[in-house]
Design a protein around this motif. Structure first.
Motif, PDB file in Angstrom:
ATOM      1  N   CYS A   1       0.797  -1.304  -0.064  1.00 49.25           N
ATOM      2  CA  CYS A   1      -0.036   0.128   0.054  1.00 49.25           C
ATOM      3  C   CYS A   1       1.020   1.164   0.018  1.00 49.25           C
ATOM      4  O   CYS A   1       1.735   1.517   0.555  1.00 49.25           O
TER       5      CYS A   1
ATOM      6  N   CYS B   1      -0.193   3.200   3.576  1.00 54.45           N
ATOM      7  CA  CYS B   1       0.151   2.587   5.098  1.00 54.45           C
ATOM      8  C   CYS B   1       1.503   1.621   4.758  1.00 54.45           C
ATOM      9  O   CYS B   1       1.927   1.287   5.945  1.00 54.45           O
TER      10      CYS B   1
ATOM     11  N   CYS C   1      -6.695  -1.472  -0.109  1.00 59.01           N
ATOM     12  CA  CYS C   1      -5.886  -1.937   0.854  1.00 59.01           C
ATOM     13  C   CYS C   1      -6.603  -2.465   1.987  1.00 59.01           C
ATOM     14  O   CYS C   1      -7.593  -1.761   2.278  1.00 59.01           O
TER      15      CYS C   1
ATOM     16  N   ASN D   1      -6.134  -2.654   5.001  1.00 60.08           N
ATOM     17  CA  ASN D   1      -5.960  -1.959   6.312  1.00 60.08           C
ATOM     18  C   ASN D   1      -6.359  -0.549   6.160  1.00 60.08           C
ATOM     19  O   ASN D   1      -6.915  -0.113   7.066  1.00 60.08           O
ATOM     20  N   CYS D   2      -6.158   0.141   5.247  1.00 60.10           N
ATOM     21  CA  CYS D   2      -6.810   1.517   5.396  1.00 60.10           C
ATOM     22  C   CYS D   2      -7.533   1.881   3.911  1.00 60.10           C
ATOM     23  O   CYS D   2      -7.986   3.183   3.640  1.00 60.10           O
TER      24      CYS D   2
HETATM   25 ZN   LIG Z   1      -2.892   0.845   3.252  1.00 58.53          ZN
END
Ligand SMILES: [Zn+2]
Length: 102
Positions: A78, A81, A92, A94-95
Motif C-alpha cells: 500500500c 500505509c 488496501c 488496512n486503510c
Molecule cells: Zn493501506
C-alpha cells in the motif's frame, strides 16, 4: 447462458462475481452449496460456477481475464500505509486506499 468462471475455491468465485457485478453484469452462481456434499461425484463437477447471459459473455470474459492476470500477479504494498496486500485485493485491507496499478 454461458459458463464464464469456475474454481474450486469459492472465495475466488465470489470475488469474480463481485468483479462482474461492478462491470454491470449480473452473474448467476451455480453449485454454490454443492461443496461438502460431493459424495462420489467428480470434485470438478461441484465447483461453484459463474454463468452469464450470452450477450454479456464477451464482456464477462474480459473481466475474468483481467482477474486471472491479477491472480498470478504479485503481492503489492500500500502506497499509503505500507501494509502488504495480496494480488487479488483491489483496495488496501488496512486503510482502504485504492490499489495503484503501475
Ligand atoms: Zn493501506
Amino acid at each position: 447462458m454461458e459458463l464464464v468462471y469456475t474454481h474450486e475455491n469459492k472465495m475466488l468465485v465470489e470475488n469474480a462475481k463481485n468483479m462482474l457485478e461492478l462491470a454491470g453484469i449480473e452473474p448467476h452462481m451455480k453449485n454454490e452449496f454443492a461443496q461438502g456434499a460431493a459424495g462420489d461425484l467428480v470434485p470438478n463437477e461441484t465447483w461453484p460456477e459463474l454463468w452469464v447471459l450470452n450477450e454479456d459473455f464477451e464482456k464477462a470474459q474480459a473481466v475474468v481475464k483481467v482477474l486471472n492476470e491479477k491472480m498470478t500477479g504479485e503481492d503489492w504494498t500500500c502506497a499509503s500505509c505500507h501494509e502488504a496486500n495480496a494480488s487479488t485485493f483491489e483496495i488496501c485491507w488496512n486503510c482502504q486506499t485504492e490499489r495503484v496499478i503501475k
